[in-house]
Design a protein around this motif. Structure first.
Motif, PDB file in Angstrom:
ATOM      1  N   GLN A 172      14.238 -32.658  -6.634  1.00  0.00           N
ATOM      2  CA  GLN A 172      14.823 -31.856  -5.566  1.00  0.00           C
ATOM      3  C   GLN A 172      14.698 -30.374  -5.925  1.00  0.00           C
ATOM      4  O   GLN A 172      14.839 -30.002  -7.088  1.00  0.00           O
ATOM      5  N   GLY A 173      14.412 -29.541  -4.934  1.00  0.00           N
ATOM      6  CA  GLY A 173      14.334 -28.103  -5.144  1.00  0.00           C
ATOM      7  C   GLY A 173      15.582 -27.421  -4.616  1.00  0.00           C
ATOM      8  O   GLY A 173      15.973 -27.635  -3.477  1.00  0.00           O
ATOM      9  N   ILE A 174      16.215 -26.616  -5.449  1.00  0.00           N
ATOM     10  CA  ILE A 174      17.424 -25.883  -5.064  1.00  0.00           C
ATOM     11  C   ILE A 174      17.097 -24.399  -5.089  1.00  0.00           C
ATOM     12  O   ILE A 174      16.637 -23.872  -6.110  1.00  0.00           O
ATOM     13  N   LEU A 175      17.310 -23.745  -3.958  1.00  0.00           N
ATOM     14  CA  LEU A 175      17.021 -22.313  -3.850  1.00  0.00           C
ATOM     15  C   LEU A 175      17.920 -21.541  -4.804  1.00  0.00           C
ATOM     16  O   LEU A 175      19.140 -21.605  -4.725  1.00  0.00           O
ATOM     17  N   LYS A 176      17.295 -20.845  -5.743  1.00  0.00           N
ATOM     18  CA  LYS A 176      18.018 -20.127  -6.797  1.00  0.00           C
ATOM     19  C   LYS A 176      18.234 -18.663  -6.426  1.00  0.00           C
ATOM     20  O   LYS A 176      19.327 -18.126  -6.582  1.00  0.00           O
ATOM     21  N   SER A 177      17.177 -17.996  -5.928  1.00  0.00           N
ATOM     22  CA  SER A 177      17.292 -16.585  -5.569  1.00  0.00           C
ATOM     23  C   SER A 177      16.187 -16.215  -4.586  1.00  0.00           C
ATOM     24  O   SER A 177      15.184 -16.912  -4.466  1.00  0.00           O
ATOM     25  N   SER A 178      16.403 -15.107  -3.897  1.00  0.00           N
ATOM     26  CA  SER A 178      15.418 -14.578  -2.957  1.00  0.00           C
ATOM     27  C   SER A 178      15.286 -13.080  -3.173  1.00  0.00           C
ATOM     28  O   SER A 178      16.233 -12.407  -3.583  1.00  0.00           O
ATOM     29  N   SER A 179      14.085 -12.567  -2.882  1.00  0.00           N
ATOM     30  CA  SER A 179      13.872 -11.123  -2.947  1.00  0.00           C
ATOM     31  C   SER A 179      13.026 -10.710  -1.753  1.00  0.00           C
ATOM     32  O   SER A 179      12.290 -11.510  -1.178  1.00  0.00           O
ATOM     33  N   LEU A 180      13.146  -9.453  -1.390  1.00  0.00           N
ATOM     34  CA  LEU A 180      12.407  -8.876  -0.276  1.00  0.00           C
ATOM     35  C   LEU A 180      11.476  -7.819  -0.848  1.00  0.00           C
ATOM     36  O   LEU A 180      11.912  -6.945  -1.598  1.00  0.00           O
ATOM     37  N   LYS A 181      10.188  -7.914  -0.519  1.00  0.00           N
ATOM     38  CA  LYS A 181       9.216  -6.942  -1.010  1.00  0.00           C
ATOM     39  C   LYS A 181       8.600  -6.224   0.186  1.00  0.00           C
ATOM     40  O   LYS A 181       8.095  -6.857   1.105  1.00  0.00           O
ATOM     41  N   VAL A 182       8.668  -4.892   0.159  1.00  0.00           N
ATOM     42  CA  VAL A 182       8.071  -4.060   1.195  1.00  0.00           C
ATOM     43  C   VAL A 182       6.879  -3.346   0.563  1.00  0.00           C
ATOM     44  O   VAL A 182       7.023  -2.654  -0.440  1.00  0.00           O
ATOM     45  N   VAL A 183       5.701  -3.537   1.143  1.00  0.00           N
ATOM     46  CA  VAL A 183       4.463  -2.959   0.620  1.00  0.00           C
ATOM     47  C   VAL A 183       4.073  -1.783   1.515  1.00  0.00           C
ATOM     48  O   VAL A 183       3.950  -1.939   2.730  1.00  0.00           O
ATOM     49  N   PHE A 184       3.876  -0.617   0.892  1.00  0.00           N
ATOM     50  CA  PHE A 184       3.517   0.596   1.630  1.00  0.00           C
ATOM     51  C   PHE A 184       2.053   0.933   1.411  1.00  0.00           C
ATOM     52  O   PHE A 184       1.512   0.745   0.322  1.00  0.00           O
ATOM     53  N   ASP A 185       1.414   1.459   2.445  1.00  0.00           N
ATOM     54  CA  ASP A 185       0.005   1.861   2.409  1.00  0.00           C
ATOM     55  C   ASP A 185      -0.066   3.349   2.083  1.00  0.00           C
ATOM     56  O   ASP A 185       0.352   4.189   2.866  1.00  0.00           O
ATOM     57  N   TYR A 186      -0.619   3.661   0.920  1.00  0.00           N
ATOM     58  CA  TYR A 186      -0.749   5.050   0.471  1.00  0.00           C
ATOM     59  C   TYR A 186      -2.165   5.584   0.642  1.00  0.00           C
ATOM     60  O   TYR A 186      -2.560   6.529  -0.020  1.00  0.00           O
ATOM     61  N   GLY A 187      -2.955   4.956   1.510  1.00  0.00           N
ATOM     62  CA  GLY A 187      -4.301   5.440   1.774  1.00  0.00           C
ATOM     63  C   GLY A 187      -5.314   4.836   0.818  1.00  0.00           C
ATOM     64  O   GLY A 187      -5.186   3.691   0.394  1.00  0.00           O
ATOM     65  N   VAL A 188      -6.342   5.633   0.479  1.00  0.00           N
ATOM     66  CA  VAL A 188      -7.406   5.164  -0.407  1.00  0.00           C
ATOM     67  C   VAL A 188      -7.595   6.139  -1.563  1.00  0.00           C
ATOM     68  O   VAL A 188      -7.257   7.319  -1.457  1.00  0.00           O
ATOM     69  N   ASP A 189      -8.155   5.624  -2.664  1.00  0.00           N
ATOM     70  CA  ASP A 189      -8.435   6.486  -3.816  1.00  0.00           C
ATOM     71  C   ASP A 189      -9.832   7.087  -3.697  1.00  0.00           C
ATOM     72  O   ASP A 189     -10.499   6.950  -2.670  1.00  0.00           O
ATOM     73  N   GLU A 190     -10.295   7.730  -4.767  1.00  0.00           N
ATOM     74  CA  GLU A 190     -11.593   8.410  -4.738  1.00  0.00           C
ATOM     75  C   GLU A 190     -12.772   7.440  -4.619  1.00  0.00           C
ATOM     76  O   GLU A 190     -13.880   7.834  -4.284  1.00  0.00           O
ATOM     77  N   HIS A 191     -12.520   6.137  -4.864  1.00  0.00           N
ATOM     78  CA  HIS A 191     -13.565   5.124  -4.753  1.00  0.00           C
ATOM     79  C   HIS A 191     -13.416   4.306  -3.472  1.00  0.00           C
ATOM     80  O   HIS A 191     -13.983   3.219  -3.368  1.00  0.00           O
ATOM     81  N   ASN A 192     -12.631   4.806  -2.538  1.00  0.00           N
ATOM     82  CA  ASN A 192     -12.360   4.147  -1.251  1.00  0.00           C
ATOM     83  C   ASN A 192     -11.659   2.796  -1.391  1.00  0.00           C
ATOM     84  O   ASN A 192     -11.780   1.941  -0.528  1.00  0.00           O
ATOM     85  N   LYS A 193     -10.922   2.612  -2.466  1.00  0.00           N
ATOM     86  CA  LYS A 193     -10.122   1.400  -2.647  1.00  0.00           C
ATOM     87  C   LYS A 193      -8.712   1.690  -2.145  1.00  0.00           C
ATOM     88  O   LYS A 193      -8.161   2.758  -2.414  1.00  0.00           O
ATOM     89  N   PRO A 194      -8.120   0.739  -1.432  1.00  0.00           N
ATOM     90  CA  PRO A 194      -6.779   0.988  -0.895  1.00  0.00           C
ATOM     91  C   PRO A 194      -5.729   1.110  -2.003  1.00  0.00           C
ATOM     92  O   PRO A 194      -5.816   0.466  -3.043  1.00  0.00           O
ATOM     93  N   ILE A 195      -4.741   1.959  -1.744  1.00  0.00           N
ATOM     94  CA  ILE A 195      -3.628   2.156  -2.673  1.00  0.00           C
ATOM     95  C   ILE A 195      -2.374   1.606  -2.001  1.00  0.00           C
ATOM     96  O   ILE A 195      -1.999   2.048  -0.903  1.00  0.00           O
ATOM     97  N   PHE A 196      -1.743   0.631  -2.631  1.00  0.00           N
ATOM     98  CA  PHE A 196      -0.511   0.043  -2.132  1.00  0.00           C
ATOM     99  C   PHE A 196       0.577   0.219  -3.177  1.00  0.00           C
ATOM    100  O   PHE A 196       0.326   0.071  -4.369  1.00  0.00           O
ATOM    101  N   LYS A 197       1.767   0.542  -2.735  1.00  0.00           N
ATOM    102  CA  LYS A 197       2.927   0.616  -3.623  1.00  0.00           C
ATOM    103  C   LYS A 197       4.014  -0.257  -3.015  1.00  0.00           C
ATOM    104  O   LYS A 197       4.185  -0.305  -1.803  1.00  0.00           O
TER     105      LYS A 197
END
Length: 72
Positions: free
Chosen positions: A3-28
């Motif tokens: 049986q699985g018992i819910l122990k904890s939950s978390s909320l994650k918000v991911v922000f888009d900070y644009g792209v770096d000098e190599h055109n790779k996306p930056i997420f925080k």
């Protein structure tokens, strides 16, 4: 039977900070631990968008992470 018992939950918000000098996306991310385990998706979405409105960067994703304890 295991049986699985819910122990904890978390909320994650991911922000888009644009792209770096190599055109790779930056997420925080910002993670909020110890949210109510019985929170609905609508409640978490509302909370995340309210938090996101305080940032100048747009929200890229909203995630809920649950941790379960497995046992008999």
């Amino acid at each position: 039977m295991a049986q699985g018992i819910l122990k904890s939950s978390s909320l994650k918000v991911v922000f888009d900070y644009g792209v770096d000098e190599h055109n790779k996306p930056i997420f925080k991310t910002k993670t909020f631990n110890r949210i109510r385990r019985n929170s609905t998706a609508d409640e978490l979405y509302s909370a995340a968008t309210a938090i996101g409105s305080l940032s100048k960067e747009p929200i890229w994703a909203i995630e809920r992470n649950d941790s379960y304890e497995i046992g008999e």
